[in-house]
Design an enzyme around this catalytic site. Structure first.
Site, PDB file in Angstrom:
ATOM      1  N   ASN A   8       0.873  -1.183   0.000  1.00 49.11           N
ATOM      2  CA  ASN A   8       0.000   0.000   0.000  1.00 49.11           C
ATOM      3  C   ASN A   8       0.903   1.224   0.000  1.00 49.11           C
ATOM      4  O   ASN A   8       1.515   1.541   1.019  1.00 49.11           O
ATOM      5  CB  ASN A   8      -0.892  -0.023   1.251  1.00 49.11           C
ATOM      6  N   TRP A   9       0.974   1.885  -1.146  1.00 53.15           N
ATOM      7  CA  TRP A   9       1.897   3.026  -1.269  1.00 53.15           C
ATOM      8  C   TRP A   9       1.348   4.292  -0.600  1.00 53.15           C
ATOM      9  O   TRP A   9       2.035   5.300  -0.539  1.00 53.15           O
ATOM     10  CB  TRP A   9       2.201   3.299  -2.741  1.00 53.15           C
ATOM     11  N   LYS A  10       0.110   4.267  -0.149  1.00 54.38           N
ATOM     12  CA  LYS A  10      -0.516   5.460   0.443  1.00 54.38           C
ATOM     13  C   LYS A  10      -0.332   6.657  -0.515  1.00 54.38           C
ATOM     14  O   LYS A  10      -0.372   6.472  -1.725  1.00 54.38           O
ATOM     15  CB  LYS A  10       0.052   5.732   1.831  1.00 54.38           C
ATOM     16  N   HIS A  92      -9.264   1.129   5.227  1.00 57.68           N
ATOM     17  CA  HIS A  92      -7.925   1.255   5.833  1.00 57.68           C
ATOM     18  C   HIS A  92      -8.032   2.147   7.062  1.00 57.68           C
ATOM     19  O   HIS A  92      -8.853   3.072   7.109  1.00 57.68           O
ATOM     20  CB  HIS A  92      -6.952   1.859   4.818  1.00 57.68           C
ATOM     21  N   GLU A  94      -6.395   4.558   8.069  1.00 61.17           N
ATOM     22  CA  GLU A  94      -6.297   6.004   7.812  1.00 61.17           C
ATOM     23  C   GLU A  94      -7.611   6.550   7.258  1.00 61.17           C
ATOM     24  O   GLU A  94      -7.979   7.693   7.515  1.00 61.17           O
ATOM     25  CB  GLU A  94      -5.108   6.273   6.864  1.00 61.17           C
ATOM     26  N   GLU A 162      -5.153  -5.157  10.684  1.00 65.52           N
ATOM     27  CA  GLU A 162      -4.105  -4.164  10.888  1.00 65.52           C
ATOM     28  C   GLU A 162      -4.349  -3.447  12.218  1.00 65.52           C
ATOM     29  O   GLU A 162      -5.156  -2.508  12.282  1.00 65.52           O
ATOM     30  CB  GLU A 162      -4.122  -3.135   9.755  1.00 65.52           C
ATOM     31  N   GLY A 168       2.663   2.167  10.761  1.00 66.57           N
ATOM     32  CA  GLY A 168       3.567   3.297  10.579  1.00 66.57           C
ATOM     33  C   GLY A 168       4.280   3.708  11.856  1.00 66.57           C
ATOM     34  O   GLY A 168       4.883   4.775  11.928  1.00 66.57           O
ATOM     35  N   SER A 202       3.685  -2.290  10.246  1.00 67.46           N
ATOM     36  CA  SER A 202       5.146  -2.266  10.388  1.00 67.46           C
ATOM     37  C   SER A 202       5.819  -3.580   9.981  1.00 67.46           C
ATOM     38  O   SER A 202       6.774  -4.026  10.621  1.00 67.46           O
ATOM     39  CB  SER A 202       5.545  -1.855  11.808  1.00 67.46           C
ATOM     40  N   GLY A 223       2.906  -1.158   4.281  1.00 63.09           N
ATOM     41  CA  GLY A 223       2.880   0.261   3.936  1.00 63.09           C
ATOM     42  C   GLY A 223       4.280   0.775   3.661  1.00 63.09           C
ATOM     43  O   GLY A 223       4.826   0.615   2.568  1.00 63.09           O
ATOM     44  N   GLY A 224       4.920   1.365   4.681  1.00 60.93           N
ATOM     45  CA  GLY A 224       6.213   2.030   4.501  1.00 60.93           C
ATOM     46  C   GLY A 224       7.260   1.183   3.804  1.00 60.93           C
ATOM     47  O   GLY A 224       7.980   1.672   2.914  1.00 60.93           O
TER      48      GLY A 224
HETATM   49  C1  PEP Z   1      -0.566   0.044   5.878  1.00 64.75           C
HETATM   50  O1  PEP Z   1      -0.518   1.143   5.382  1.00 64.75           O
HETATM   51  O2  PEP Z   1      -1.499  -0.703   5.600  1.00 64.75           O
HETATM   52  C2  PEP Z   1       0.508  -0.356   6.795  1.00 64.75           C
HETATM   53  C3  PEP Z   1       0.436  -1.527   7.381  1.00 64.75           C
HETATM   54  O3  PEP Z   1       1.553   0.521   6.990  1.00 64.75           O
HETATM   55  P1  PEP Z   1       2.996   0.210   7.651  1.00 64.75           P
HETATM   56  O4  PEP Z   1       3.488  -1.069   7.040  1.00 64.75           O
HETATM   57  O5  PEP Z   1       3.836   1.379   7.285  1.00 64.75           O
HETATM   58  O6  PEP Z   1       2.790   0.064   9.129  1.00 64.75           O
END
Ligand code: PEP
Length: 251
Positions: A8-10, A92, A94, A162, A168, A202, A223-224
């Site tokens: 997930n590039w956000k 999600h 966010e 999640e 994040g 993470s 994500g990151g």
């Molecule tokens: C996400 O955006 O779904 C996520 C899990 O982010 P991260 O891996 O950065 O915690």
């Protein structure tokens, strides 16, 4: 079916950066050892699909529940499908916690994705305060309960667990935490329990293997660590290795 590794590039990687990512992304895995998914920003979807060099599925990070209308800035499931998306990330954390999406909206969006023929990847997860208050099971059952009806007619869907406190933040749920939550999600899915359940929060090359080897963890949503092609390739490789160690799965 092996593990699913989804990025997930956000709100990162415009069209040029998406193309640059794929010029360097080459995981050392057999093509069918792992299912790779990307959720780029919708503006980068075409560039990403044009430049990807490995078998991968693409999706959007959000959809509106209506097909069309006066909803400035929004994208419908039908439009996403026409643009080449086969998957839609829905609910999600966010979206839920920054943009205030309710369980009812998540449910409506899930139904819209199913009707448009997209594969919903619906995110659920508890806040730190909810976990500390002992509400993990209650929160997960409420969030999953809201999507069971629209998912009943889906030919395929996934759920991503999640924990919000792990997104994040660098805090990761242990493989045991993930397995416990995934078992709750699977139980709450009832007759739909055979769907893949991904862990997100993470995930990095150093913990991906242990997480994907935990019971009931069918893959990861990243994500990151999905923004860098070399780092994400290592997570994909961990998914391929964990998948090959699995007993035969029908999911
Ligand atoms: C996400 O955006 O779904 C996520 C899990 O982010 P991260 O891996 O950065 O915690």
């Amino acid at each position: 079916m092996g593990k699913v590794v989804a990025g997930n590039w956000k709100m990162h990687h415009g069209p040029a950066a998406a193309a640059a990512f794929f010029s360097r992304f080459s995981p050392r895995t057999a093509p069918d050892a792992v299912e790779i998914l990307f959720f780029p920003p919708v503006i980068s979807l075409a560039a990403a699909m044009r430049t990807v060099g490995v078998p991968a599925g693409f999706g959007v990070q959000n959809i509106h529940s209506e097909k069309a209308g006066a909803f400035t800035g929004e994208t419908s499931a039908e439009m996403a499908g026409e643009a080449g998306a086969r998957f839609a990330l829905i609910g999600h954390s966010e979206r839920r916690h920054i943009f205030g999406e309710s369980d009812a909206e998540v449910s409506a969006k899930t139904g819209a994705a199913v009707r448009a023929g997209l594969v919903p990847v619906v995110c659920v997860g508890e806040l730190l305060g909810e976990r500390r208050a002992g509400l993990l099971e209650e929160v997960l059952r409420r969030q999953v309960g809201a999507i069971v009806e629209p998912l009943a007619t889906a030919s395929r869907f996934m759920v991503a667990y999640e924990p919000v406190w792990a997104i994040g933040t660098g805090e990761t749920a242990t493989p045991g935490d993930a397995a416990e939550a995934h078992a709750i999600v699977r139980s709450a899915l009832g007759e739909l329990a055979s769907a893949p359940i991904l862990y997100g929060g993470s995930v990095k090359p150093g913990n991906a293997s242990a997480l994907m080897s935990a019971p009931d963890v069918d893959g990861v949503l990243v994500g990151g660590a999905s923004l860098d092609p070399d780092i994400f390739a290592r997570i994909v490789e961990a998914g391929a290795a964990a998948g090959s160690a699995d007993p035969v799965r029908e999911r």
